[in-house]
Design an enzyme around this catalytic site. Structure first.
Site, PDB file in Angstrom:
ATOM      1  N   GLN A 134      57.323 -27.761 -22.454  1.00 42.80           N
ATOM      2  CA  GLN A 134      56.358 -28.504 -21.811  1.00 42.80           C
ATOM      3  C   GLN A 134      55.866 -27.742 -20.764  1.00 42.80           C
ATOM      4  O   GLN A 134      56.320 -27.254 -19.640  1.00 42.80           O
ATOM      5  CB  GLN A 134      56.948 -29.702 -21.338  1.00 42.80           C
ATOM      6  CG  GLN A 134      56.111 -30.531 -20.385  1.00 42.80           C
ATOM      7  CD  GLN A 134      56.717 -31.696 -19.797  1.00 42.80           C
ATOM      8  OE1 GLN A 134      58.075 -31.514 -19.571  1.00 42.80           O
ATOM      9  NE2 GLN A 134      55.806 -32.742 -19.617  1.00 42.80           N
ATOM     10  N   GLY A 135      54.363 -27.432 -20.677  1.00 45.69           N
ATOM     11  CA  GLY A 135      53.783 -26.656 -19.643  1.00 45.69           C
ATOM     12  C   GLY A 135      52.995 -27.327 -18.732  1.00 45.69           C
ATOM     13  O   GLY A 135      51.700 -27.610 -18.883  1.00 45.69           O
ATOM     14  N   SER A 137      54.070 -28.406 -14.954  1.00 43.05           N
ATOM     15  CA  SER A 137      54.349 -27.894 -13.513  1.00 43.05           C
ATOM     16  C   SER A 137      53.707 -26.447 -13.504  1.00 43.05           C
ATOM     17  O   SER A 137      53.880 -25.565 -14.270  1.00 43.05           O
ATOM     18  CB  SER A 137      55.713 -27.841 -13.084  1.00 43.05           C
ATOM     19  OG  SER A 137      56.391 -29.207 -13.003  1.00 43.05           O
ATOM     20  N   SER A 169      61.629 -25.748 -19.007  1.00 39.19           N
ATOM     21  CA  SER A 169      62.788 -25.778 -19.609  1.00 39.19           C
ATOM     22  C   SER A 169      62.638 -25.268 -21.121  1.00 39.19           C
ATOM     23  O   SER A 169      61.699 -25.627 -21.823  1.00 39.19           O
ATOM     24  CB  SER A 169      63.398 -27.169 -19.687  1.00 39.19           C
ATOM     25  OG  SER A 169      63.599 -27.617 -18.391  1.00 39.19           O
ATOM     26  N   GLU A 254      58.479 -39.347 -21.611  1.00 38.44           N
ATOM     27  CA  GLU A 254      59.378 -38.411 -20.798  1.00 38.44           C
ATOM     28  C   GLU A 254      60.138 -39.252 -20.003  1.00 38.44           C
ATOM     29  O   GLU A 254      61.476 -39.206 -19.746  1.00 38.44           O
ATOM     30  CB  GLU A 254      58.613 -37.287 -20.320  1.00 38.44           C
ATOM     31  CG  GLU A 254      59.449 -36.506 -19.303  1.00 38.44           C
ATOM     32  CD  GLU A 254      58.925 -35.396 -18.587  1.00 38.44           C
ATOM     33  OE1 GLU A 254      59.592 -34.509 -18.041  1.00 38.44           O
ATOM     34  OE2 GLU A 254      57.713 -35.309 -18.549  1.00 38.44           O
ATOM     35  N   GLU A 394      60.677 -40.727  -5.603  1.00 33.00           N
ATOM     36  CA  GLU A 394      59.696 -41.159  -4.731  1.00 33.00           C
ATOM     37  C   GLU A 394      58.394 -41.872  -5.471  1.00 33.00           C
ATOM     38  O   GLU A 394      57.639 -42.741  -5.415  1.00 33.00           O
ATOM     39  CB  GLU A 394      59.341 -40.476  -3.693  1.00 33.00           C
ATOM     40  CG  GLU A 394      60.560 -40.285  -2.616  1.00 33.00           C
ATOM     41  CD  GLU A 394      61.563 -39.203  -3.162  1.00 33.00           C
ATOM     42  OE1 GLU A 394      62.739 -39.202  -2.538  1.00 33.00           O
ATOM     43  OE2 GLU A 394      61.291 -38.510  -4.330  1.00 33.00           O
TER      44      GLU A 394
END
Length: 411
Positions: A134-135, A137, A169, A254, A394
């Site tokens: 997964q791209g 961040s 990851s 996710e 948060e």
């Protein structure tokens, strides 16, 4: 019959019986390699080969992709992935290595990709032959995902990608990546588009993958550098500028939506490993000396451990609400609740385990005297990643408060 079995339709009951029989005959047994705690921490080719072989066997038997259409490599069933998941969990099978592919990429591709792209990509995703990453961040865009700057520039019917993704990851083994890109610098949300891109075939030809070594010594995370990677426009999902909406599909899954899409088989570990569950915590306490008895005899620790048991059972019961349509009044309520609670439960369980182990909790995996071969301090350190991934705790609380409960937005 289990509680799950009592809720089965005729098709699900027949399929459950099939899954149970197949698993009894084809259970892989004790792992031949030392497995990591999570598929996101697969580091060696031996680990990957072992787990890929298991996923391929389960897929060939019809236990993966059960509810997807036959024409894209699925089983064409209805609400049967849940059944397969429950039976694999009960049989304590290994986890599947293609967790990002199954849990995030597959539902996103199904809902947003062209039909020919679905037929091309999904069968090998389900079988585990193609690993996905997964791209999302970037160094300057984490919780504020809409600030991504990795840019895709049009070039005829192709796109040229330049930029930097991080905390990726499984990128060191992945053939494909789901990626959120900026295609218009003048608009924050409307300037985003979503693609699937081949990265394994492009290594050294527009893609570089660099491992990020954590304090645990593990290398499941990576950074991925794009330097002129060209991809066909057919690999763009949905319309140009609709990337944020497509990303919400990914993030919803996710965070735990759609049990049918993401087989969560697991439980079997190598002798050196285990999972951070309340059951494992109790087992640790019963074998840890404490005074004239064991840590399980300590009333303070017993109280803290029972709190973890209660929270774990409550989470399981809350997850059952996902099968009651009348309780699904908001699509984000249960997924975000479960993601938030599960990640914090895992962290707290590992923290209590370190208290149970006492001074021995300072011993790490290389020390032969470390309780459970040092897996508890490893679980505790890794747990912080789980309270960050898919949006920090948060962020989850803000979304639940503002979008689900309708509370005023924070200033």
């Amino acid at each position: 019959m289990s509680d799950s079995g009592k809720r089965d339709s005729a098709e699900q009951a027949e399929f459950r019986s099939y899954c149970r029989d197949w698993l009894a005959d084809h259970h892989p047994g004790e792992p031949t390699v030392r497995l990591p705690q999570s598929p996101l921490e697969i580091m060696t080719r031996d680990q990957l080969d072992y787990l890929q072989a298991w996923q391929k066997a389960a897929y060939d038997a019809g236990l993966v992709g059960c509810d997807y259409p036959v024409e894209v490599g699925g089983g064409g069933r209805k609400d049967c992935q849940r059944v397969a998941n429950e039976e694999m969990q009960a049989a304590r099978t290994p986890f599947f290595p293609n967790v990002i592919g199954l849990g995030m990429a597959a539902p996103t591709v199904l809902h947003h990709a062209r039909d020919d792209v679905k037929r091309e990509l999904l069968p090998r995703l389900f079988s585990g032959e193609d690993i996905w990453c997964q791209g999302f961040s970037e160094p300057g865009a984490g919780s504020d995902l809409a600030s991504v700057q990795t840019f895709a520039e049009p070039k005829g019917d192709r796109w040229v990608i330049n930029g930097h993704k991080v905390w990726t990851s499984l990128a060191h083994f992945a053939e494909w990546m789901i990626i959120l890109l900026r295609t218009d610098k003048s608009h924050k949300y409307e300037g985003l588009s979503y693609f699937v891109v081949p990265i394994r075939a492009a290594l050294g030809k527009g893609v570089s993958v660099r491992p990020l070594i954590k304090m645990t010594g593990e290398t499941g995370f990576n950074e991925v550098i794009f330097d002129g990677l060209e991809v066909d426009d057919r690999y763009r999902l949905d319309e140009l500028g609709k990337g944020w909406q497509v990303a919400m599909t990914t993030l919803l899954h996710e965070r735990g939506a759609g049990e049918l899409q993401a087989p969560r088989a697991g439980g079997l570990k190598s002798r050196e490993s285990h999972s951070a569950t309340a059951r494992s915590l109790l087992e640790l306490a019963r074998k840890t000396p404490r005074g004239a008895g064991t840590a399980a005899d300590d009333p303070v620790l017993r109280d803290r451990m029972m709190q973890q048991v209660i929270r774990e059972e409550a989470l399981k019961e809350n997850q059952r609400r996902a099968r009651v349509p009348a309780l699904l009044d908001h699509p984000m309520r249960l997924p975000l609740q479960n993601k938030l609670l599960a990640s914090e439960l895992g962290q707290d369980t590992a923290r209590v385990a370190l208290e149970v182990a006492g001074a021995a909790a300072t011993l790490y995996m290389a020390d032969e005297h470390a309780p459970d071969r040092g897996q508890w301090p490893l679980a505790y350190m890794n747990s912080f990643g789980m309270t960050i991934a898919a949006g920090t705790s948060e962020v989850q609380r803000n979304i639940l408060g503002e979008r689900v409960l309708g509370l005023a937005k924070s200033k």
